[in-house]
Design a protein around this motif. Structure first.
Motif, PDB file in Angstrom:
ATOM      1  N   TYR A   1      81.253 -24.127 144.589  1.00 11.36           N
ATOM      2  CA  TYR A   1      82.774 -24.546 143.493  1.00 11.36           C
ATOM      3  C   TYR A   1      82.230 -24.541 142.326  1.00 11.36           C
TER       4      TYR A   1
ATOM      5  N   PHE B   1      84.845 -37.375 137.882  1.00  9.57           N
ATOM      6  CA  PHE B   1      84.167 -37.879 139.146  1.00  9.57           C
ATOM      7  C   PHE B   1      84.450 -36.044 139.918  1.00  9.57           C
TER       8      PHE B   1
ATOM      9  N   PHE C   1      84.338 -21.707 140.595  1.00  8.40           N
ATOM     10  CA  PHE C   1      85.804 -21.449 140.629  1.00  8.40           C
ATOM     11  C   PHE C   1      86.199 -22.644 139.122  1.00  8.40           C
ATOM     12  N   CYS C   2      87.648 -22.278 138.695  1.00 12.84           N
ATOM     13  CA  CYS C   2      88.742 -23.419 138.570  1.00 12.84           C
ATOM     14  C   CYS C   2      89.759 -23.691 139.656  1.00 12.84           C
ATOM     15  N   TRP C   3      89.644 -24.983 140.283  1.00  8.47           N
ATOM     16  CA  TRP C   3      90.279 -25.560 141.025  1.00  8.47           C
ATOM     17  C   TRP C   3      91.570 -25.652 140.684  1.00  8.47           C
TER      18      TRP C   3
ATOM     19  N   CYS D   1      79.819 -36.307 136.782  1.00  7.26           N
ATOM     20  CA  CYS D   1      79.721 -36.719 137.890  1.00  7.26           C
ATOM     21  C   CYS D   1      80.002 -35.617 138.543  1.00  7.26           C
ATOM     22  N   ASP D   2      78.588 -35.149 139.407  1.00  7.83           N
ATOM     23  CA  ASP D   2      78.829 -34.189 140.568  1.00  7.83           C
ATOM     24  C   ASP D   2      77.339 -33.899 140.854  1.00  7.83           C
ATOM     25  N   ILE D   3      77.398 -34.536 142.823  1.00 11.55           N
ATOM     26  CA  ILE D   3      76.588 -33.737 143.747  1.00 11.55           C
ATOM     27  C   ILE D   3      75.674 -32.692 143.539  1.00 11.55           C
ATOM     28  N   ASP D   4      76.166 -31.628 143.177  1.00 15.56           N
ATOM     29  CA  ASP D   4      75.430 -30.543 143.498  1.00 15.56           C
ATOM     30  C   ASP D   4      75.091 -30.258 141.583  1.00 15.56           C
TER      31      ASP D   4
ATOM     32  N   ASP E   1      90.523 -32.654 143.113  1.00 16.19           N
ATOM     33  CA  ASP E   1      90.016 -31.760 144.046  1.00 16.19           C
ATOM     34  C   ASP E   1      88.926 -31.968 144.921  1.00 16.19           C
TER      35      ASP E   1
ATOM     36  N   GLY F   1      82.657 -29.578 139.193  1.00 13.64           N
ATOM     37  CA  GLY F   1      82.644 -28.595 139.282  1.00 13.64           C
ATOM     38  C   GLY F   1      82.397 -27.893 138.387  1.00 13.64           C
TER      39      GLY F   1
ATOM     40  N   TRP G   1      86.215 -42.996 148.010  1.00 11.44           N
ATOM     41  CA  TRP G   1      85.857 -43.568 146.782  1.00 11.44           C
ATOM     42  C   TRP G   1      87.408 -44.170 146.254  1.00 11.44           C
TER      43      TRP G   1
ATOM     44  N   ALA H   1      76.730 -27.617 139.496  1.00 11.35           N
ATOM     45  CA  ALA H   1      77.562 -27.994 139.168  1.00 11.35           C
ATOM     46  C   ALA H   1      77.053 -27.772 137.933  1.00 11.35           C
TER      47      ALA H   1
ATOM     48  N   SER I   1      94.129 -28.233 141.290  1.00  9.10           N
ATOM     49  CA  SER I   1      93.607 -29.165 140.688  1.00  9.10           C
ATOM     50  C   SER I   1      93.318 -30.074 139.192  1.00  9.10           C
TER      51      SER I   1
ATOM     52  N   VAL J   1      85.447 -28.648 133.871  1.00  7.86           N
ATOM     53  CA  VAL J   1      87.249 -28.294 133.558  1.00  7.86           C
ATOM     54  C   VAL J   1      88.122 -29.872 133.045  1.00  7.86           C
TER      55      VAL J   1
ATOM     56  N   TYR K   1      89.187 -32.747 150.527  1.00  6.64           N
ATOM     57  CA  TYR K   1      89.117 -31.081 150.801  1.00  6.64           C
ATOM     58  C   TYR K   1      88.665 -32.110 151.789  1.00  6.64           C
TER      59      TYR K   1
HETATM   60  C1  LIG Z   1      87.361 -28.528 144.693  1.00  2.57           C
HETATM   61  S1  LIG Z   1      85.552 -28.754 143.620  1.00  2.57           S
HETATM   62  C2  LIG Z   1      86.387 -29.770 142.044  1.00  2.57           C
HETATM   63  C3  LIG Z   1      85.324 -29.332 140.874  1.00  2.57           C
HETATM   64  C4  LIG Z   1      86.794 -29.017 140.212  1.00  2.57           C
HETATM   65  N1  LIG Z   1      87.181 -30.303 139.758  1.00  2.57           N
HETATM   66  C5  LIG Z   1      87.805 -28.579 139.476  1.00  2.57           C
HETATM   67  O1  LIG Z   1      88.989 -29.051 139.385  1.00  2.57           O
HETATM   68  O2  LIG Z   1      87.893 -27.221 139.420  1.00  2.57           O
HETATM   69  C6  LIG Z   1      84.747 -30.258 143.816  1.00  2.57           C
HETATM   70  C7  LIG Z   1      83.002 -30.803 143.694  1.00  2.57           C
HETATM   71  O3  LIG Z   1      83.512 -32.001 143.735  1.00  2.57           O
HETATM   72  C8  LIG Z   1      81.944 -31.740 143.784  1.00  2.57           C
HETATM   73  N2  LIG Z   1      81.490 -33.025 144.518  1.00  2.57           N
HETATM   74  C9  LIG Z   1      82.181 -33.602 146.159  1.00  2.57           C
HETATM   75  N3  LIG Z   1      82.366 -34.408 146.651  1.00  2.57           N
HETATM   76  C10 LIG Z   1      81.262 -35.603 145.420  1.00  2.57           C
HETATM   77  C11 LIG Z   1      80.764 -36.459 145.461  1.00  2.57           C
HETATM   78  N4  LIG Z   1      81.138 -37.689 146.356  1.00  2.57           N
HETATM   79  N5  LIG Z   1      80.505 -36.829 144.788  1.00  2.57           N
HETATM   80  C12 LIG Z   1      79.830 -36.083 143.255  1.00  2.57           C
HETATM   81  N6  LIG Z   1      80.559 -35.268 143.397  1.00  2.57           N
HETATM   82  C13 LIG Z   1      81.938 -34.323 145.045  1.00  2.57           C
HETATM   83  C14 LIG Z   1      81.489 -31.103 144.176  1.00  2.57           C
HETATM   84  O4  LIG Z   1      80.084 -30.984 144.824  1.00  2.57           O
HETATM   85  C15 LIG Z   1      82.345 -30.061 143.931  1.00  2.57           C
HETATM   86  O5  LIG Z   1      81.722 -29.320 142.753  1.00  2.57           O
END
Ligand SMILES: C[S@@+](CC[C@H](N)C(=O)[O-])C[C@H]1O[C@@H](n2cnc3c(N)ncnc32)[C@H](O)[C@@H]1O
Length: 228
Positions: free
Chosen positions: A65, A95, A68-70, A117-120, A158, A98, A168, A123, A72, A101, A161
């Protein structure tokens, strides 16, 4: 983390990217909606349509993820830069950061402290690189529960998905008085006390050629204390 102490080129990020997408590179590019922000993302001329089925499968299991810059994220970043009074002087948490951004936009708009904050873990690495690229300082956490201190505003773009992320949105409100959420995944999103404050069109960068419905981004506000 001091962004200026982070090397801009990250061998591990590049390695993970090319394991998933052979021949792909990370390159910095300005955002079409907010050219004052540049991000390290997947090279824009990468031939995504030529991916083999096994590469698609690998990608679905190891989604990148942060490359990319999504759509949203772009829209919420623009909204914060255009309305700096929404974050000025506040403690803010991004939260699902990604690429980072939205948190970067909050920092540039004058937030006093930004937690990303990100679980990855990749990221979070990408966010550190992108923060350095834009000359801002972000605190990184892998677990929402580890975000210390008061949080005035949670910003989130975003993450719906994955429908499992819906709960949350209520949890956020027991941690912070206000939430700004951008989404294009759920049509007619309706959850009290969230209310739509903006709608506009944007594409993911690099362009994933997503269907038109996913380009219609809405921003929702919940809580008090923030102008709409
Ligand atoms: C589609 S990307 C969006 C990234 C950024 N916010 C943007 O709009 O470009 C979704 C991000 O949310 C993170 N993510 C998804 N579920 C999550 C959770 N429960 N806690 C923390 N991060 C989460 C994913 O790892 C991913 O990096």
């Amino acid at each position: 983390m001091n962004p200026l102490s982070v090397p801009l080129v990250d061998a591990e990020l590049t390695q993970c990217l090319s394991a998933a997408l052979p021949g792909a590179r990370i390159e910095s590019m300005p955002l079409p909606l907010s050219p004052e922000i540049s991000l390290y993302l997947l090279n824009s001329d990468y031939p995504q349509h030529q991916l083999l089925p096994e590469q698609m499968l690998y990608l679905m299991e190891n989604p990148l993820y942060w490359t990319f810059c999504w759509a949203s994220g772009q829209v919420l970043a623009r909204h914060l830069l255009q309305n700096p009074e929404l974050v000025r002087g506040l403690s803010v948490l991004d939260f699902g950061c990604g690429s980072g951004v939205v948190g970067i936009a909050a920092a540039l708009a004058g937030a006093q402290r930004v937690i990303a904050c990100d679980i990855d873990p990749l990221a979070l690495r990408a966010t550190a690189r992108n923060a350095a690229l834009n000359g801002v300082d972000l605190n990184l956490v892998a677990d929402f529960a580890d975000a210390a201190g008061d949080i005035d505003l949670i910003i989130v773009a975003d993450v719906l998905y994955d429908i499992e992320n819906l709960p949350w949105l209520q949890r956020f409100l027991s941690r912070a008085p206000s939430v700004l959420m951008a989404d294009s995944r759920i049509k007619d999103f309706n959850m009290h006390p969230y209310r739509r404050v903006k709608q506009c069109e944007a594409s993911t960068l690099p362009d994933l050629d997503e269907s038109p419905e996913f380009r219609q981004v809405s921003i929702y506000l919940a809580g008090n204390g923030l102008p709409a």
